[in-house]
Design a protein around this motif. Structure first.
Motif, PDB file in Angstrom:
ATOM      1  N   THR A  10       7.199  -0.821   8.713  1.00 38.21           N
ATOM      2  CA  THR A  10       6.250  -0.984   9.800  1.00 38.21           C
ATOM      3  C   THR A  10       4.887  -1.406   9.272  1.00 38.21           C
ATOM      4  O   THR A  10       4.586  -1.218   8.097  1.00 38.21           O
ATOM      5  N   ASP A  11       4.085  -1.955  10.154  1.00 36.68           N
ATOM      6  CA  ASP A  11       2.679  -2.230   9.850  1.00 36.68           C
ATOM      7  C   ASP A  11       1.787  -1.114  10.387  1.00 36.68           C
ATOM      8  O   ASP A  11       0.574  -1.211  10.327  1.00 36.68           O
ATOM      9  N   GLU A  12       2.373  -0.082  10.920  1.00 35.99           N
ATOM     10  CA  GLU A  12       1.611   1.030  11.499  1.00 35.99           C
ATOM     11  C   GLU A  12       1.177   1.998  10.408  1.00 35.99           C
ATOM     12  O   GLU A  12       1.861   2.956  10.099  1.00 35.99           O
ATOM     13  N   PHE A  13       0.034   1.735   9.793  1.00 36.36           N
ATOM     14  CA  PHE A  13      -0.458   2.659   8.771  1.00 36.36           C
ATOM     15  C   PHE A  13      -1.881   3.094   9.063  1.00 36.36           C
ATOM     16  O   PHE A  13      -2.496   3.782   8.282  1.00 36.36           O
ATOM     17  N   GLY A  14      -2.391   2.728  10.202  1.00 37.01           N
ATOM     18  CA  GLY A  14      -3.714   3.165  10.634  1.00 37.01           C
ATOM     19  C   GLY A  14      -3.609   3.662  12.069  1.00 37.01           C
ATOM     20  O   GLY A  14      -2.599   3.492  12.734  1.00 37.01           O
ATOM     21  N   GLY A  15      -4.612   4.303  12.530  1.00 38.76           N
ATOM     22  CA  GLY A  15      -4.611   4.765  13.917  1.00 38.76           C
ATOM     23  C   GLY A  15      -3.654   5.910  14.146  1.00 38.76           C
ATOM     24  O   GLY A  15      -3.249   6.620  13.232  1.00 38.76           O
ATOM     25  N   THR A  16      -3.252   6.061  15.394  1.00 35.77           N
ATOM     26  CA  THR A  16      -2.435   7.218  15.775  1.00 35.77           C
ATOM     27  C   THR A  16      -0.939   6.974  15.703  1.00 35.77           C
ATOM     28  O   THR A  16      -0.171   7.920  15.738  1.00 35.77           O
ATOM     29  N   ASN A  17      -0.496   5.731  15.598  1.00 33.95           N
ATOM     30  CA  ASN A  17       0.943   5.467  15.609  1.00 33.95           C
ATOM     31  C   ASN A  17       1.657   5.976  14.364  1.00 33.95           C
ATOM     32  O   ASN A  17       2.794   6.419  14.437  1.00 33.95           O
ATOM     33  N   PHE A  18       1.019   5.924  13.206  1.00 35.72           N
ATOM     34  CA  PHE A  18       1.660   6.392  11.981  1.00 35.72           C
ATOM     35  C   PHE A  18       2.056   7.869  12.092  1.00 35.72           C
ATOM     36  O   PHE A  18       3.220   8.206  11.841  1.00 35.72           O
ATOM     37  N   PRO A  19       1.147   8.765  12.490  1.00 40.73           N
ATOM     38  CA  PRO A  19       1.573  10.161  12.600  1.00 40.73           C
ATOM     39  C   PRO A  19       2.614  10.378  13.701  1.00 40.73           C
ATOM     40  O   PRO A  19       3.490  11.234  13.561  1.00 40.73           O
ATOM     41  N   LEU A  20       2.544   9.585  14.776  1.00 39.41           N
ATOM     42  CA  LEU A  20       3.570   9.695  15.818  1.00 39.41           C
ATOM     43  C   LEU A  20       4.937   9.319  15.265  1.00 39.41           C
ATOM     44  O   LEU A  20       5.932  10.005  15.508  1.00 39.41           O
ATOM     45  N   MET A  21       4.982   8.222  14.524  1.00 38.45           N
ATOM     46  CA  MET A  21       6.246   7.789  13.930  1.00 38.45           C
ATOM     47  C   MET A  21       6.766   8.845  12.958  1.00 38.45           C
ATOM     48  O   MET A  21       7.953   9.174  12.963  1.00 38.45           O
ATOM     49  N   GLU A  46      -7.669  -6.709   6.122  1.00 35.76           N
ATOM     50  CA  GLU A  46      -8.770  -6.886   5.171  1.00 35.76           C
ATOM     51  C   GLU A  46      -9.686  -5.684   5.053  1.00 35.76           C
ATOM     52  O   GLU A  46     -10.211  -5.427   3.983  1.00 35.76           O
ATOM     53  N   THR A  47      -9.906  -4.964   6.119  1.00 33.36           N
ATOM     54  CA  THR A  47     -10.837  -3.829   6.075  1.00 33.36           C
ATOM     55  C   THR A  47     -10.126  -2.482   5.989  1.00 33.36           C
ATOM     56  O   THR A  47     -10.759  -1.441   6.094  1.00 33.36           O
ATOM     57  N   SER A  48      -8.841  -2.506   5.761  1.00 33.45           N
ATOM     58  CA  SER A  48      -8.068  -1.266   5.708  1.00 33.45           C
ATOM     59  C   SER A  48      -8.283  -0.539   4.381  1.00 33.45           C
ATOM     60  O   SER A  48      -7.995  -1.093   3.310  1.00 33.45           O
ATOM     61  N   PRO A  49      -8.749   0.703   4.421  1.00 40.04           N
ATOM     62  CA  PRO A  49      -8.874   1.486   3.188  1.00 40.04           C
ATOM     63  C   PRO A  49      -7.517   1.683   2.506  1.00 40.04           C
ATOM     64  O   PRO A  49      -7.429   1.732   1.284  1.00 40.04           O
ATOM     65  N   TYR A  50      -6.468   1.780   3.296  1.00 38.31           N
ATOM     66  CA  TYR A  50      -5.116   1.940   2.751  1.00 38.31           C
ATOM     67  C   TYR A  50      -4.743   0.734   1.896  1.00 38.31           C
ATOM     68  O   TYR A  50      -4.278   0.875   0.762  1.00 38.31           O
ATOM     69  N   VAL A  51      -4.966  -0.465   2.417  1.00 37.81           N
ATOM     70  CA  VAL A  51      -4.644  -1.683   1.675  1.00 37.81           C
ATOM     71  C   VAL A  51      -5.545  -1.811   0.452  1.00 37.81           C
ATOM     72  O   VAL A  51      -5.078  -2.195  -0.634  1.00 37.81           O
ATOM     73  N   THR A  52      -6.810  -1.455   0.580  1.00 38.10           N
ATOM     74  CA  THR A  52      -7.730  -1.489  -0.555  1.00 38.10           C
ATOM     75  C   THR A  52      -7.214  -0.597  -1.684  1.00 38.10           C
ATOM     76  O   THR A  52      -7.221  -0.992  -2.853  1.00 38.10           O
ATOM     77  N   GLN A  53      -6.761   0.607  -1.344  1.00 40.15           N
ATOM     78  CA  GLN A  53      -6.216   1.520  -2.358  1.00 40.15           C
ATOM     79  C   GLN A  53      -4.977   0.940  -3.028  1.00 40.15           C
ATOM     80  O   GLN A  53      -4.813   1.051  -4.241  1.00 40.15           O
ATOM     81  N   LEU A  54      -4.099   0.318  -2.239  1.00 38.41           N
ATOM     82  CA  LEU A  54      -2.902  -0.281  -2.811  1.00 38.41           C
ATOM     83  C   LEU A  54      -3.252  -1.412  -3.770  1.00 38.41           C
ATOM     84  O   LEU A  54      -2.661  -1.540  -4.842  1.00 38.41           O
ATOM     85  N   LEU A  55      -4.224  -2.246  -3.386  1.00 38.13           N
ATOM     86  CA  LEU A  55      -4.649  -3.335  -4.263  1.00 38.13           C
ATOM     87  C   LEU A  55      -5.250  -2.796  -5.561  1.00 38.13           C
ATOM     88  O   LEU A  55      -5.035  -3.368  -6.641  1.00 38.13           O
ATOM     89  N   GLN A  56      -5.981  -1.682  -5.469  1.00 41.49           N
ATOM     90  CA  GLN A  56      -6.539  -1.077  -6.681  1.00 41.49           C
ATOM     91  C   GLN A  56      -5.434  -0.560  -7.598  1.00 41.49           C
ATOM     92  O   GLN A  56      -5.561  -0.614  -8.819  1.00 41.49           O
ATOM     93  N   ARG A  57      -4.341  -0.079  -7.036  1.00 42.82           N
ATOM     94  CA  ARG A  57      -3.215   0.371  -7.860  1.00 42.82           C
ATOM     95  C   ARG A  57      -2.596  -0.792  -8.634  1.00 42.82           C
ATOM     96  O   ARG A  57      -2.061  -0.588  -9.721  1.00 42.82           O
ATOM     97  N   LEU A  58      -2.640  -1.975  -8.051  1.00 45.50           N
ATOM     98  CA  LEU A  58      -2.116  -3.145  -8.753  1.00 45.50           C
ATOM     99  C   LEU A  58      -2.952  -3.485  -9.980  1.00 45.50           C
ATOM    100  O   LEU A  58      -2.465  -4.065 -10.933  1.00 45.50           O
ATOM    101  N   ASP A  59      -4.233  -3.099  -9.941  1.00 45.81           N
ATOM    102  CA  ASP A  59      -5.138  -3.358 -11.060  1.00 45.81           C
ATOM    103  C   ASP A  59      -4.976  -2.346 -12.178  1.00 45.81           C
ATOM    104  O   ASP A  59      -5.372  -2.586 -13.313  1.00 45.81           O
TER     105      ASP A  59
END
Length: 189
Positions: free
Chosen positions: A120-131, A175-188
């Motif tokens: 899923t692309d649901e990693f922000g907002g309220t849908n992730f915890p619902l899922m 682009e502004t997702s902290p989750y994606v930013t963290q994942l990109l930092q793990r690649l580094d």
């Protein structure tokens, strides 16, 4: 993937479209890996009919998402469409989880099939915890995490994973997702 390997998954509309974006984007160089192709050849992918209906709806537009959805539909022979409500162990009708119909049907299908993960692309907002609350065993794998795990497990280089995420990001509002930013930092790391 981190932890147990994904052999069976249910994919939602947003994941399939997101993974198809690199090949649908004319500005992307031809040497960029095709994450949709890798998904469809690396594990068994199931989608409920509602996801196919959503993909068809998306193709009516004139944008990159329409092109990506068309690519997913063209790959039809590489995933299984299964109606979760035609199985004995499923509810008779769509439950009310507070999610859209495709996500709800995907959760029901994932629970019935006992797959390894739900993409899923649901990693922000309220849908992730619902899922998370309504899944009975399968784990949630957000699309950018799937790409990073492909690099972590040697299926892509770290640079290829970074290019894929940064290619998909503007089309999926990551682009502004902290989750994606963290994942990109793990690649580094």
């Amino acid at each position: 993937m981190s932890g147990r390997r994904l052999r069976t998954v249910v994919a939602d509309t947003s994941t399939l479209v997101g993974l198809a974006v690199p090949q649908a984007d004319a500005a992307v160089e031809t040497d960029v890996p095709d994450p949709l192709q890798y998904l469809l050849t690396s594990c068994e992918v199931f989608v409920p009919p509602e996801v196919v209906a959503e993909l068809r709806d998306i193709t009516q537009y004139q944008d990159i998402h329409a092109a990506a959805a068309s690519n997913v539909l063209a790959a039809r022979n590489h995933y299984t469409i299964e109606d979760p409500y035609e199985r004995d162990e499923s509810p008779d009708s769509r439950p009310t989880f507070g999610l859209d119909d495709g996500e709800t049907d995907g959760i029901v299908l994932a629970n019935v099939l006992d797959v390894d993960g739900v993409l899923t692309d649901e990693f922000g907002g309220t849908n992730f915890p619902l899922m998370h609350a309504v899944l009975q065993g399968p784990r949630i794998v957000p699309t950018p995490r799937l790409v990073v795990d492909y690099a972590r497990n040697g299926h892509l280089t770290q640079e290829e994973a970074r290019r894929l995420i940064t290619t998909i990001s503007p089309h999926r509002s990551w682009e502004t997702s902290p989750y994606v930013t963290q994942l990109l930092q793990r690649l580094d790391a």
